[in-house]
Design a protein around this motif. Structure first.
Motif, mmCIF file in Angstrom:
data_model
loop_
_atom_site.group_PDB
_atom_site.id
_atom_site.type_symbol
_atom_site.label_atom_id
_atom_site.label_comp_id
_atom_site.label_asym_id
_atom_site.label_seq_id
_atom_site.Cartn_x
_atom_site.Cartn_y
_atom_site.Cartn_z
ATOM 1 N N ALA A 141 -5.488 -5.935 -9.365
ATOM 2 C CA ALA A 141 -6.056 -4.729 -8.759
ATOM 3 C C ALA A 141 -5.518 -4.532 -7.345
ATOM 4 N N ALA A 142 -5.333 -5.639 -6.612
ATOM 5 C CA ALA A 142 -4.788 -5.547 -5.260
ATOM 6 C C ALA A 142 -3.358 -5.010 -5.284
ATOM 7 N N ILE A 143 -2.565 -5.483 -6.255
ATOM 8 C CA ILE A 143 -1.190 -4.996 -6.385
ATOM 9 C C ILE A 143 -1.189 -3.502 -6.708
ATOM 10 N N ALA A 144 -2.015 -3.107 -7.675
ATOM 11 C CA ALA A 144 -2.075 -1.703 -8.073
ATOM 12 C C ALA A 144 -2.532 -0.828 -6.914
ATOM 13 N N LEU A 145 -3.515 -1.308 -6.158
ATOM 14 C CA LEU A 145 -4.021 -0.536 -5.019
ATOM 15 C C LEU A 145 -2.932 -0.343 -3.972
ATOM 16 N N GLU A 146 -2.184 -1.400 -3.706
ATOM 17 C CA GLU A 146 -1.101 -1.312 -2.723
ATOM 18 C C GLU A 146 -0.014 -0.351 -3.199
ATOM 19 N N VAL A 147 0.333 -0.397 -4.468
ATOM 20 C CA VAL A 147 1.353 0.495 -5.019
ATOM 21 C C VAL A 147 0.903 1.951 -4.922
ATOM 22 N N LEU A 148 -0.338 2.221 -5.296
ATOM 23 C CA LEU A 148 -0.870 3.583 -5.272
ATOM 24 C C LEU A 148 -0.950 4.131 -3.846
ATOM 25 N N ASP A 149 -1.442 3.302 -2.930
ATOM 26 C CA ASP A 149 -1.567 3.748 -1.539
ATOM 27 C C ASP A 149 -0.195 3.979 -0.917
ATOM 28 N N GLY A 150 0.740 3.051 -1.194
ATOM 29 C CA GLY A 150 2.089 3.206 -0.663
ATOM 30 C C GLY A 150 2.782 4.446 -1.206
ATOM 31 N N PHE A 151 2.537 4.756 -2.481
ATOM 32 C CA PHE A 151 3.129 5.953 -3.079
ATOM 33 C C PHE A 151 2.575 7.216 -2.414
ATOM 34 N N ALA A 152 1.259 7.274 -2.223
ATOM 35 C CA ALA A 152 0.645 8.434 -1.569
ATOM 36 C C ALA A 152 1.166 8.587 -0.141
ATOM 37 N N LEU A 153 1.312 7.455 0.540
ATOM 38 C CA LEU A 153 1.816 7.475 1.915
ATOM 39 C C LEU A 153 3.255 7.985 1.962
ATOM 40 N N GLY A 154 4.110 7.432 1.114
ATOM 41 C CA GLY A 154 5.520 7.819 1.131
ATOM 42 C C GLY A 154 5.728 9.279 0.795
ATOM 43 N N ASN A 155 5.030 9.771 -0.224
ATOM 44 C CA ASN A 155 5.164 11.178 -0.579
ATOM 45 C C ASN A 155 4.597 12.066 0.525
ATOM 46 N N GLY A 156 3.496 11.628 1.130
ATOM 47 C CA GLY A 156 2.910 12.407 2.222
ATOM 48 C C GLY A 156 3.860 12.547 3.388
ATOM 49 N N LEU A 157 4.572 11.471 3.710
ATOM 50 C CA LEU A 157 5.537 11.514 4.811
ATOM 51 C C LEU A 157 6.667 12.500 4.538
ATOM 52 N N ARG A 200 12.562 25.021 -4.615
ATOM 53 C CA ARG A 200 11.190 24.957 -5.126
ATOM 54 C C ARG A 200 10.267 24.446 -4.029
ATOM 55 N N PRO A 201 9.584 25.356 -3.288
ATOM 56 C CA PRO A 201 8.750 24.929 -2.154
ATOM 57 C C PRO A 201 7.598 24.013 -2.544
ATOM 58 N N GLY A 202 7.156 24.064 -3.792
ATOM 59 C CA GLY A 202 6.054 23.195 -4.200
ATOM 60 C C GLY A 202 6.498 21.912 -4.860
ATOM 61 N N ALA A 203 7.778 21.584 -4.712
ATOM 62 C CA ALA A 203 8.323 20.417 -5.420
ATOM 63 C C ALA A 203 7.689 19.107 -4.963
ATOM 64 N N MET A 204 7.304 19.000 -3.691
ATOM 65 C CA MET A 204 6.732 17.748 -3.201
ATOM 66 C C MET A 204 5.407 17.439 -3.892
ATOM 67 N N LYS A 205 4.591 18.456 -4.090
ATOM 68 C CA LYS A 205 3.317 18.246 -4.791
ATOM 69 C C LYS A 205 3.559 17.889 -6.251
ATOM 70 N N VAL A 206 4.524 18.557 -6.871
ATOM 71 C CA VAL A 206 4.862 18.243 -8.262
ATOM 72 C C VAL A 206 5.327 16.797 -8.369
ATOM 73 N N ALA A 207 6.153 16.372 -7.414
ATOM 74 C CA ALA A 207 6.651 14.994 -7.418
ATOM 75 C C ALA A 207 5.492 14.001 -7.297
ATOM 76 N N PHE A 208 4.517 14.334 -6.464
ATOM 77 C CA PHE A 208 3.352 13.452 -6.330
ATOM 78 C C PHE A 208 2.591 13.357 -7.646
ATOM 79 N N GLU A 209 2.338 14.486 -8.267
ATOM 80 C CA GLU A 209 1.562 14.492 -9.514
ATOM 81 C C GLU A 209 2.297 13.760 -10.637
ATOM 82 N N VAL A 210 3.602 13.977 -10.726
ATOM 83 C CA VAL A 210 4.398 13.284 -11.749
ATOM 84 C C VAL A 210 4.393 11.777 -11.494
ATOM 85 N N GLY A 211 4.602 11.397 -10.242
ATOM 86 C CA GLY A 211 4.627 9.977 -9.896
ATOM 87 C C GLY A 211 3.286 9.304 -10.121
ATOM 88 N N LEU A 212 2.203 9.991 -9.756
ATOM 89 C CA LEU A 212 0.869 9.406 -9.940
ATOM 90 C C LEU A 212 0.566 9.231 -11.424
#
Length: 255
Positions: free
Chosen positions: A173-189, A217-229
């Motif tokens: 669970a710790a690994i999964a949490l770190e992966v998920l948080d890091g993904f949200a952080l990286g896409n947000g940046l 595609r101006p909304g591509a970043m959000k699409v990338a987040f949803e696909v990645g998640l």
């Protein structure tokens, strides 16, 4: 001392002029506590000049605007002295967590856990991503400050509980949490990145065409987040995220 002196003078005046002391005291106590100028009886503003919420909002505005940020510059923007600011906020770590609380208060978070652990994790990680993507320049301050925000901690605790519900042991669970948080952080940046951040690419090359499609595609970043998640959640659900053995010989859950 002031009260004693006042009563002493009052005694002298009333005795010498035969004035009803009780009437004077009654008249004084019926005076309003604050003047029409909005200041109280001792000359302080009737409304507080600073509050932690106002400080957090001002700091967030400075950071979002790309301005040089420090406690001193924040005090200047609030038109107060630096010691006055430190009276309300001890240091940058405390300020970072005040900002965390402010951001979370602006998000639409499910008030109670969602039964389906996948949808619970999806909703909460999306909340984290929205905060990062709306204020990407804030990430440096947040990453450099220990998490002590009760509101933010509550979100991560809910994610951890949902991952346990998925059948993961604590380490997995710790690994999964770190992966998920890091993904949200990286896409947000990515929201602070300019369209030409890739630099010059050779026309006609695969990279040139791919970047061109992305920029159109101006909304591509959000699409990338949803696909990645979605991909990450599917990997957790299937156990594919934890294939193999981690260093040290500990077997990952599901293997």
């Amino acid at each position: 001392m002031i009260c004693i002196t006042y009563l002493t003078v009052l005694d002298i005046v009333t005795d010498s002029r035969k004035i009803d002391k009780g009437y004077i005291v009654k008249t004084m106590t019926e005076l309003p506590e604050t003047a029409s100028s909005g200041r109280n009886a001792v000359g302080r503003p009737a409304v507080a000049v600073l509050s932690t919420e106002r400080i957090a909002e001002a700091a967030l505005e400075m950071i979002d605007g790309g301005r040089d940020f420090s406690m001193r510059s924040l005090a200047r923007s609030l038109e107060v002295s630096t010691p006055s600011l430190y009276y309300h906020v001890q240091n940058k770590n405390e300020l970072a967590n005040l900002i965390r609380n402010l951001l979370i208060s602006r998000q639409s978070i499910p008030p109670s856990p969602i039964e389906d652990w996948v949808e619970e994790v999806r909703a909460l990680v999306t909340t984290i991503w929205e905060a990062y993507s709306s204020h990407p320049r804030l990430v440096v301050l947040l990453m450099d400050s220990p998490l002590s925000s009760t509101a933010a901690t509550a979100i991560y605790d809910r994610i951890a509980k949902a991952l346990r519900k998925a059948g993961l042991d604590d380490y997995s669970a710790a690994i999964a949490l770190e992966v998920l948080d890091g993904f949200a952080l990286g896409n947000g940046l990515g929201h602070v990145r300019s369209a030409d951040s890739w630099g010059d690419t050779e026309p006609g090359s695969a990279l040139h065409d791919v970047i061109g499609a992305w920029n159109r595609r101006p909304g591509a970043m959000k699409v990338a987040f949803e696909v990645g998640l979605n991909a990450l959640l599917n990997q957790i659900r299937s156990g594919g995220m934890f294939s193999g053995v981690v260093p040290g010989g500990d077997t990952i859950a599901g293997k």
